[in-house]
Write a protein that holds these residues in place. Structure first.
Motif, PDB file in Angstrom:
ATOM      1  N   GLY A 140      -1.504 -78.724 -53.362  1.00  0.00           N
ATOM      2  CA  GLY A 140      -2.806 -78.822 -52.710  1.00  0.00           C
ATOM      3  C   GLY A 140      -3.060 -80.209 -52.165  1.00  0.00           C
ATOM      4  O   GLY A 140      -3.579 -80.382 -51.053  1.00  0.00           O
ATOM      5  N   SER A 178      -7.966 -81.699 -55.009  1.00  0.00           N
ATOM      6  CA  SER A 178      -6.910 -80.813 -55.499  1.00  0.00           C
ATOM      7  C   SER A 178      -6.937 -80.723 -57.021  1.00  0.00           C
ATOM      8  O   SER A 178      -6.677 -79.655 -57.598  1.00  0.00           O
ATOM      9  N   PHE A 200      -7.380 -74.754 -48.677  1.00  0.00           N
ATOM     10  CA  PHE A 200      -6.221 -75.639 -48.610  1.00  0.00           C
ATOM     11  C   PHE A 200      -5.240 -75.210 -47.524  1.00  0.00           C
ATOM     12  O   PHE A 200      -4.625 -76.061 -46.873  1.00  0.00           O
ATOM     13  N   ASN A 255      -9.725 -78.363 -58.038  1.00  0.00           N
ATOM     14  CA  ASN A 255      -9.346 -76.979 -57.743  1.00  0.00           C
ATOM     15  C   ASN A 255      -8.432 -76.412 -58.814  1.00  0.00           C
ATOM     16  O   ASN A 255      -8.686 -75.324 -59.361  1.00  0.00           O
TER      17      ASN A 255
END
Length: 309
Positions: free
Chosen positions: A109, A152, A206, A155
């Motif tokens: 990501g 990232s 993403f 996430n």
């Protein structure tokens, strides 16, 4: 089995690359060579950017971040992949699987976000060269890099937390050589609707959003280059972003296939090949692409080489 994680599965079995002993031996040597290439190549890129004042610019700052991500990506996948080529049955613990999933998706990501930031940097350099130093300041570069890693991280923290809440009480054979969210969801005996929704949102952001932003940046770049009258000017302008464009093409082509075009049972072998591209081949090729097509990096490497002799 502890009651805390509510799962009867203590370990998973990863599917190997090949069942042919001779082919496994050749693949072991090939992947080991790629691993060493990725480590040495990205290490040299990071050293060149860190030790050469001439490379202390936004473009090479982002390139150094990419080198770190590539090392993390290969180190997350390679040890288990190499072990799977040596042993007959390649197993990974429940915690180890979640750890591999966490770091792999975090890195992948972050790479997508970083490629978008690098595309924006090239857009400013080519389309607004007179304002480049004003726009691409070090505070902005640090902010972009921090956002790349943090977004990232948030996430994958959410998705790993949701994955840890699932029960695994049935088959434990992962149809892949690494731990990925889609493969694990197929093995869960708990409802996975929320996991699937969060995975779809993450893929859309993403994958799709960053791809569109990167595509838009290069659309403006190409239009700007075409307006340059001299052939030499066009060549020099294109040379500043050609390496990044090659990396973007290689990376997005494999990611798009993996998450948007694959999924059928008869495509599992193709999925493995594509996964090898973005976890094994791409990190090894990126240093070569940036070094062979970039005089500044090659010059910096030649300058720092005597200091290690």
């Amino acid at each position: 089995m502890a009651a805390g994680n509510h799962t009867a599965v203590m370990e998973f079995v990863l599917q190997g690359i090949s069942e042919d002993p001779q082919l496994r031996g050749l693949l072991f040597l090939l992947f080991l060579l790629l691993y060493l290439t990725a480590l040495v190549g990205n290490g040299l890129i990071f050293a060149a950017v860190s030790l050469s004042p001439s490379l202390h610019t936004p473009m090479y700052f982002f390139l150094a971040n990419l080198a770190i991500l590539d090392v993390m990506c290969t180190s997350t996948v390679f040890p288990k992949l190499l072990a799977g080529l040596v042993v007959q049955v390649n197993t990974i613990s429940y915690g180890g699987c979640l750890a591999q999933l966490f770091f792999l998706i975090w890195v992948l990501g972050a790479e997508l976000l970083l490629l978008t930031a690098m595309a924006f940097d090239r857009y400013v350099a080519i389309c607004r060269p007179l304002h480049y130093s004003v726009i691409m300041t070090w505070p902005l570069c640090l902010l972009l890099a921090g956002a790349v890693w943090t977004i990232s991280l948030v996430n994958i923290s959410i998705n790993t937390g949701l994955m840890a809440r699932l029960n695994f009480c049935g088959p434990n054979h992962i149809q892949h050589f690494l731990c990925e969210i889609p493969a694990l969801l197929l093995l869960s005996c708990s409802p996975t609707t929320l996991n699937s929704v969060m995975m779809f949102i993450a893929d859309a952001y993403f994958g799709v959003v960053n791809f569109v932003l990167t595509l838009a940046s290069y659309g403006y770049i190409v239009a700007s280059i075409l307006r340059i009258r001299s052939a030499e000017g066009k060549r020099r302008a294109f040379s500043t972003c050609s390496s990044h464009l090659m990396v973007v093409t290689l990376y997005y082509s494999s990611v798009i296939y993996t998450y948007f075009l694959s999924g059928s049972g008869d495509s599992m072998e193709k999925d493995k090949v594509v996964a090898l591209l973005y976890t094994v081949v791409s990190p090894a090729l990126n240093p070569l692409i940036y070094t062979l097509r970039n005089k500044d990096v090659k010059t910096a490497l030649l300058k720092i080489a005597p200091s290690y002799q």
